[in-house]
Design an enzyme around this catalytic site. Structure first.
Site, PDB file in Angstrom:
ATOM      1  N   CYS A   9       0.832  -1.207   0.000  1.00  0.00           N
ATOM      2  CA  CYS A   9       0.000   0.000   0.000  1.00  0.00           C
ATOM      3  C   CYS A   9       0.866   1.257   0.000  1.00  0.00           C
ATOM      4  O   CYS A   9       1.713   1.442   0.888  1.00  0.00           O
ATOM      5  CB  CYS A   9      -0.920  -0.015   1.214  1.00  0.00           C
ATOM      6  SG  CYS A   9      -1.748   1.545   1.550  1.00  0.00           S
ATOM      7  N   SER A  62      -3.728   7.548   6.778  1.00  0.00           N
ATOM      8  CA  SER A  62      -2.280   7.713   6.625  1.00  0.00           C
ATOM      9  C   SER A  62      -1.831   9.149   6.850  1.00  0.00           C
ATOM     10  O   SER A  62      -0.809   9.398   7.485  1.00  0.00           O
ATOM     11  CB  SER A  62      -1.831   7.236   5.240  1.00  0.00           C
ATOM     12  OG  SER A  62      -2.403   8.026   4.225  1.00  0.00           O
TER      13      SER A  62
END
Length: 201
Positions: A9, A62
């Protein structure tokens, strides 16, 4: 502190880059997002990657994690200290996510026709931004920042998806190699990510 991270990712990669850039001691638990471990699901029922756990704190966006790490461990700072510069940096990261990462997701996870269209759009958009990459040592800055941490994982994945951003002055390539040479970037790579591209010599 534990970071639950997919090994492929790009958003998780950004967080791992920040961790290593700031030399933060944390356990990185790699897992398959399609089959998240039970201990992660107890903390974050979505099982989304990345997820940061520190005592009673659980974060699973994130960009929020990156901001938290920069504030929690202020040295070296990856944001400029004045509010205007910080706000501008946040806007830039939001634009990178909306304009470039959204296209990367379409390339990786859409059907062939949509993927080809997204690939063409991403390449053209990056190439049109070459003067920005050439203007300063880092992305729209003279100093390394969270913006570079956000952008580097996308650039690292370009060879894997067949996008060549070479230009006569090699502005994007030279910027990318500057970032990829950083020891923290090298340490941030999972084994799967090491196979996506080649580190500059």
């Amino acid at each position: 502190m534990t970071l639950f991270s997919s090994p492929t990712c790009a958003m998780s990669h950004s967080v791992r880059f920040v961790l290593h850039e700031k030399a933060i001691v944390a356990d990185i638990e790699y897992y398959d997002p399609a089959n998240p471990p039970e201990d992660l699901l107890e903390l974050n029922p979505t099982g989304i990657s990345p997820t940061l756990v520190e005592r009673d704190l659980v974060l699973y966006d994130s960009r929020i994690i990156m901001e938290y790490l920069d504030e929690r461990f202020p040295h070296p700072p990856l944001h400029q200290m004045d509010p205007v510069s910080r706000a501008n940096a946040r806007m830039l990261i939001k634009r990178i996510d909306q304009d470039w990462y959204q296209l990367l997701d379409e390339i990786l996870f859409s059907g062939e026709k949509k993927s080809a269209r997204a690939k063409k759009m991403l390449k053209e958009s990056l190439l049109s931004s070459a003067p920005i990459f050439a203007a300063r040592p880092f992305f729209m800055s003279d100093e390394f920042s969270l913006i570079d941490c956000a952008l580097a994982p996308l650039l690292w994945r370009l060879p894997m998806i067949g996008i060549d951003v070479s230009t006569p002055n090699e502005a994007i390539t030279q910027y990318a190699e500057r970032i990829f040479r950083r020891p923290a970037f090298k340490r941030s790579l999972s084994d799967a990510e090491k196979d996506m591209a080649q580190l500059p010599k």
